[in-house]
Design an enzyme around this catalytic site. Structure first.
Site, PDB file in Angstrom:
ATOM      1  N   ASN A 153       0.795  -1.115   0.247  1.00 38.72           N
ATOM      2  CA  ASN A 153      -0.020   0.238   0.102  1.00 38.72           C
ATOM      3  C   ASN A 153       0.903   1.219   0.205  1.00 38.72           C
ATOM      4  O   ASN A 153       1.480   1.171   0.557  1.00 38.72           O
ATOM      5  CB  ASN A 153      -0.774  -0.126   0.720  1.00 38.72           C
ATOM      6  CG  ASN A 153      -1.687   1.013   1.068  1.00 38.72           C
ATOM      7  OD1 ASN A 153      -2.053   1.535   1.418  1.00 38.72           O
ATOM      8  ND2 ASN A 153      -2.917   0.466   1.970  1.00 38.72           N
ATOM      9  N   HIS A 207     -12.881  -4.431   0.967  1.00 39.74           N
ATOM     10  CA  HIS A 207     -12.647  -4.321  -0.096  1.00 39.74           C
ATOM     11  C   HIS A 207     -13.759  -4.229  -1.457  1.00 39.74           C
ATOM     12  O   HIS A 207     -14.691  -5.651  -0.722  1.00 39.74           O
ATOM     13  CB  HIS A 207     -10.957  -4.438  -0.282  1.00 39.74           C
ATOM     14  CG  HIS A 207      -9.854  -4.529   0.037  1.00 39.74           C
ATOM     15  ND1 HIS A 207      -9.800  -4.767   0.749  1.00 39.74           N
ATOM     16  CD2 HIS A 207      -9.420  -3.220  -0.545  1.00 39.74           C
ATOM     17  CE1 HIS A 207      -8.195  -3.836   1.220  1.00 39.74           C
ATOM     18  NE2 HIS A 207      -8.546  -2.956   0.329  1.00 39.74           N
ATOM     19  N   HIS A 208     -13.524  -4.050  -2.733  1.00 43.20           N
ATOM     20  CA  HIS A 208     -13.992  -4.696  -3.060  1.00 43.20           C
ATOM     21  C   HIS A 208     -14.755  -5.755  -3.850  1.00 43.20           C
ATOM     22  O   HIS A 208     -13.616  -6.730  -3.346  1.00 43.20           O
ATOM     23  CB  HIS A 208     -14.043  -3.595  -5.739  1.00 43.20           C
ATOM     24  CG  HIS A 208     -12.532  -3.885  -5.322  1.00 43.20           C
ATOM     25  ND1 HIS A 208     -12.432  -4.365  -6.083  1.00 43.20           N
ATOM     26  CD2 HIS A 208     -11.529  -3.675  -5.090  1.00 43.20           C
ATOM     27  CE1 HIS A 208     -10.898  -4.442  -6.135  1.00 43.20           C
ATOM     28  NE2 HIS A 208     -10.332  -3.811  -5.589  1.00 43.20           N
ATOM     29  N   LYS A 249     -11.145  -8.318  -5.835  1.00 42.61           N
ATOM     30  CA  LYS A 249     -10.349  -8.084  -5.423  1.00 42.61           C
ATOM     31  C   LYS A 249     -10.147  -9.609  -4.928  1.00 42.61           C
ATOM     32  O   LYS A 249     -10.162 -10.567  -4.413  1.00 42.61           O
ATOM     33  CB  LYS A 249     -10.019  -7.587  -3.882  1.00 42.61           C
ATOM     34  CG  LYS A 249      -8.679  -7.792  -3.241  1.00 42.61           C
ATOM     35  CD  LYS A 249      -8.535  -6.677  -1.874  1.00 42.61           C
ATOM     36  CE  LYS A 249      -7.158  -6.800  -1.163  1.00 42.61           C
ATOM     37  NZ  LYS A 249      -6.184  -6.755  -2.412  1.00 42.61           N
TER      38      LYS A 249
END
Length: 241
Positions: A100, A130-131, A134
């Site tokens: 990150n 997360h979406h 992922k």
């Protein structure tokens, strides 16, 4: 800065757009389909930025050894052995890997290093969201935060709980992954103590924050001596490993 971009998915394309808008140049673009080009193109850029996939790491590593090109990697889902590759590549060029590149997450990690000294006896839990596209879980950022609160790996990560688990073990850290929608990334680390809870949360509104942080780090990394660096070394000062 001239960039060799490795990986041309959503992150790669956003890095390209942002870099060009800032006046940077593309020395080349390599994706999974033309990964073999790394064998022949030679050194074409000030730095290689890799947001491809773990399967590309052997080819990327060979390229760095052959050309001495600085490398900034944001590939997630790497194994422990694969992560060790970056230490070896530090003999050939300045290299950095981070799950990150958000500047806020870098500060988050540094804050956790201070908090753990005071609240180390509290129960610690990590939740990441997360979406729904992922691929890996828990996220690379969750693993990064886990290392920040337990750098000597003295506790046992528990990836979710199910069934009759009994009382919580004092030496465990719960790590939980939520998936849904278009969530760019939210991470919360909670410290549960007697009659109080302390939490730190970081929320990403878009991938742009990761791109901005990666380009900020790349501009510094390409001027550093050979060695393996962490993002905190670039932002807060430090030496190569």
């Amino acid at each position: 800065m001239k960039i060799l971009l490795i990986g041309h998915g959503r992150m790669g394309r956003l890095i390209e757009q942002t870099a060009i808008a800032a006046g940077d140049q593309m020395g080349g673009i390599v994706d999974i389909g033309n990964l073999g080009d790394l064998e022949t193109i030679g050194r074409v850029a000030d730095i290689a930025i890799d947001f491809s996939s773990p399967s590309a790491l052997p080819a990327v590593a060979r390229y760095v050894r052959q050309t001495g090109t600085p490398l900034l990697s944001g590939v997630t889902g790497l194994s422990g052995a694969e992560l060790n590759t970056f230490g070896e590549l530090g003999r050939f060029a300045p290299v950095m890997h981070s799950a990150n590149y958000s500047l806020g997450v870098a500060v988050f990690r540094r804050a956790l290093e201070e908090v753990r000294e005071v609240l180390g006896d509290f129960d610690i839990e990590i939740v990441e969201t997360h979406h729904n596209q992922k691929a890996d879980a828990p996220s690379g950022t969750a693993r990064l935060l886990l290392d920040a609160v337990d750098p000597r790996h003295e506790r046992t990560p528990v990836y979710g709980r199910q069934g009759i688990t009994g009382p919580r073990d004092k030496k465990e850290i719960g790590v939980h992954a939520l998936r849904g929608g278009t969530e760019a990334g939210t991470h919360t680390v909670s410290f549960f103590g007697p009659d109080e809870v302390f939490e730190i949360t970081h929320r990403a509104s878009s991938r742009q924050i990761f791109v901005n942080g990666a380009l900020h780090a790349a501009r510094r990394l390409c001027r550093m001596p050979k060695g393996r660096y962490e993002l905190k070394d670039i932002l807060f000062g430090g030496t190569a490993k």
